[in-house]
Scaffold this motif. Structure first.
Motif, PDB file in Angstrom:
ATOM      1  N   LEU A  90       0.820  -1.206   0.000  1.00 27.27           N
ATOM      2  CA  LEU A  90       0.000   0.000   0.000  1.00 27.27           C
ATOM      3  C   LEU A  90       0.858   1.264   0.000  1.00 27.27           C
ATOM      4  CD1 LEU A  90      -2.657  -0.917   2.753  1.00 27.27           C
ATOM      5  CD2 LEU A  90      -2.731  -1.413   0.303  1.00 27.27           C
ATOM      6  N   GLY A  91       0.352   2.288  -0.667  1.00 23.68           N
ATOM      7  CA  GLY A  91       0.972   3.613  -0.637  1.00 23.68           C
ATOM      8  C   GLY A  91      -0.134   4.647  -0.617  1.00 23.68           C
ATOM      9  N   PRO A  92       0.151   5.865  -0.217  1.00 17.21           N
ATOM     10  CA  PRO A  92      -0.886   6.891  -0.156  1.00 17.21           C
ATOM     11  C   PRO A  92      -1.290   7.401  -1.526  1.00 17.21           C
ATOM     12  CG  PRO A  92       1.251   7.846   0.358  1.00 17.21           C
ATOM     13  CD  PRO A  92       1.480   6.365   0.216  1.00 17.21           C
ATOM     14  N   PRO A 102       1.821   2.785  -9.379  1.00 21.50           N
ATOM     15  CA  PRO A 102       1.606   2.127 -10.682  1.00 21.50           C
ATOM     16  C   PRO A 102       2.868   1.447 -11.205  1.00 21.50           C
ATOM     17  CG  PRO A 102       0.609   4.304 -10.671  1.00 21.50           C
ATOM     18  CD  PRO A 102       1.448   4.214  -9.437  1.00 21.50           C
ATOM     19  N   CYS A 103       4.032   2.034 -10.906  1.00 18.62           N
ATOM     20  CA  CYS A 103       5.303   1.419 -11.323  1.00 18.62           C
ATOM     21  C   CYS A 103       5.525   0.110 -10.576  1.00 18.62           C
ATOM     22  CB  CYS A 103       6.462   2.383 -11.066  1.00 18.62           C
ATOM     23  SG  CYS A 103       6.395   3.925 -11.989  1.00 18.62           S
ATOM     24  N   VAL A 104       5.185   0.103  -9.285  1.00 20.67           N
ATOM     25  CA  VAL A 104       5.318  -1.118  -8.491  1.00 20.67           C
ATOM     26  C   VAL A 104       4.392  -2.196  -9.038  1.00 20.67           C
ATOM     27  CG1 VAL A 104       5.017  -2.126  -6.198  1.00 20.67           C
ATOM     28  CG2 VAL A 104       5.986   0.172  -6.423  1.00 20.67           C
ATOM     29  N   GLN A 112      -3.332  -2.212 -10.451  1.00 15.04           N
ATOM     30  CA  GLN A 112      -3.386  -1.416  -9.224  1.00 15.04           C
ATOM     31  C   GLN A 112      -4.827  -1.072  -8.876  1.00 15.04           C
ATOM     32  OE1 GLN A 112      -0.958   2.383  -8.489  1.00 15.04           O
ATOM     33  NE2 GLN A 112      -3.066   3.145  -8.628  1.00 15.04           N
ATOM     34  N   ILE A 113      -5.133  -1.044  -7.580  1.00 19.42           N
ATOM     35  CA  ILE A 113      -6.412  -0.527  -7.100  1.00 19.42           C
ATOM     36  C   ILE A 113      -6.165   0.897  -6.615  1.00 19.42           C
ATOM     37  CG2 ILE A 113      -8.244  -0.775  -5.387  1.00 19.42           C
ATOM     38  CD1 ILE A 113      -7.656  -3.778  -5.403  1.00 19.42           C
ATOM     39  N   GLN A 144      -2.966 -13.052  -6.362  1.00 21.62           N
ATOM     40  CA  GLN A 144      -2.005 -12.034  -6.752  1.00 21.62           C
ATOM     41  C   GLN A 144      -1.777 -11.043  -5.601  1.00 21.62           C
ATOM     42  OE1 GLN A 144      -3.336 -10.057 -10.307  1.00 21.62           O
ATOM     43  NE2 GLN A 144      -3.171 -11.887 -11.595  1.00 21.62           N
ATOM     44  N   THR A 145      -0.605 -10.444  -5.616  1.00 17.57           N
ATOM     45  CA  THR A 145      -0.320  -9.390  -4.645  1.00 17.57           C
ATOM     46  C   THR A 145      -1.217  -8.195  -4.919  1.00 17.57           C
ATOM     47  OG1 THR A 145       1.991 -10.080  -4.539  1.00 17.57           O
ATOM     48  CG2 THR A 145       1.474  -7.887  -3.687  1.00 17.57           C
ATOM     49  N   VAL A 146      -1.828  -7.658  -3.881  1.00 18.43           N
ATOM     50  CA  VAL A 146      -2.669  -6.474  -4.029  1.00 18.43           C
ATOM     51  C   VAL A 146      -1.783  -5.231  -3.905  1.00 18.43           C
ATOM     52  CG1 VAL A 146      -4.545  -5.102  -3.037  1.00 18.43           C
ATOM     53  CG2 VAL A 146      -4.720  -7.605  -3.101  1.00 18.43           C
TER      54      VAL A 146
END
Length: 313
Positions: A90-92, A102-104, A112-113, A144-146
């Protein structure tokens, strides 16, 4: 059980409050572990601040000269490498997070959500669409990783007072050379950052001019508040675009929001819908802003604001 990795946002050795809001979102997942990763040239001070956030298990401290500045293309490979073993990253949903996450997600090969505002389950979330006028339920693949950005306006800051462990880690990731830091252009100000300020005073088209906007700054200084503006004020050249609040600006949730000379277009209201107390000052008693304001003052802002300043001492 879920394991959550949160990417810390920081600048000049200070942890952004958005990180603590991401922790609140992570806690809604009821995970087994919440870790925070701090990437910097010297992450010690920021890591110490992150370790104080309640609910955090461990702070991963990544020291690398390449992390002296928050460049998404440089940090994303490191975060993607660290994501192994975590179910959620998670990121802000700030300028920093919208650039980085989005790059991650791309490096991890997942969707990405964006703007996560509610948690219905480990892989079920709600997010706003149509400028916040509708809420959609999103189901992420369980295998999948969220990767998600957290709508900071929808979550409170997690409490302080913890003492999580800090672990220095090294990351084996190839860093690109095609993107480099050239410079940061930002207006110098002693006022609180707009996206993390507890109080915000915003001016709109009704302020009339760049010169008249000084009255907004003066009230903000009295309140110890950040300064914002409507798109109309920005388009008219009264203030720079980084002060814009709304659908195409910043989404904020201060405890107090004072809207001065702002009519209340839906695009602006989208940016303040989660604010605590909204005060509207406008000479037009039929302005839409009064429909959502907790306190409304109908009158000439050039008369009301000096009176407010005087009352504040």
């Amino acid at each position: 059980m879920s394991k959550v990795l949160i990417v810390a946002e920081h600048l000049n050795g200070e942890l952004n409050a958005a990180t603590a809001k991401c922790v609140s979102a992570a806690q809604a997942l009821a995970p087994a572990v919440i870790d925070i990763v701090v990437l910097a040239a010297d992450p010690a001070a920021v890591a110490a601040q992150a370790a104080q956030i309640a609910g955090v298990n461990k702070v991963l401290s990544v020291t690398n000269a390449a992390n002296a500045h928050a460049i998404a293309q440089v940090q994303a490979p490191q975060i993607a490498a660290l994501a192994a073993g975590y179910s959620h990253v998670l990121g802000p949903s700030t300028t920093f997070g919208k650039d980085l996450m989005p790059c991650v997600a791309a490096l991890l090969g997942v969707n990405q959500i964006s703007d996560l505002m509610a948690v219905d389950g480990a892989h079920a979330f709600k997010r706003p669409i149509y400028a916040g006028n509708a809420i959609i339920s999103v189901q992420a693949p369980a295998d999948q990783t969220v990767v998600a950005t957290v709508r900071t306006a929808s979550w409170p800051e997690a409490a302080q007072g913890s003492s999580a462990s800090i672990e220095a880690v090294s990351v084996d990731a190839a860093l690109p050379r095609h993107t480099r830091f050239v410079g940061l252009a930002a207006g110098a100000t002693d006022r609180p950052d707009l996206q993390s300020a507890k109080r915000v005073v915003s001016g709109g088209r009704g302020v009339g001019s760049e010169e008249n906007f000084k009255i907004i700054y003066a009230l903000a200084d009295k309140l110890g508040a950040g300064v914002g503006a409507s798109r109309a004020a920005v388009d008219a050249g009264y203030v720079p675009s980084d002060l814009q609040v709304g659908q195409t600006g910043k989404i904020i949730a201060p405890e107090l929001y004072v809207a001065v000379g702002i009519s209340g277009a839906i695009q602006h209201l989208t940016g303040i819908k989660d604010a605590g107390t909204i005060v509207a000052i406008n000479k037009d008693g039929d302005a839409p802003i009064f429909e959502i304001a907790d306190i409304g003052l109908v009158g000439d802002l050039f008369q009301i604001l000096p009176e407010l300043e005087a009352a504040l001492g």
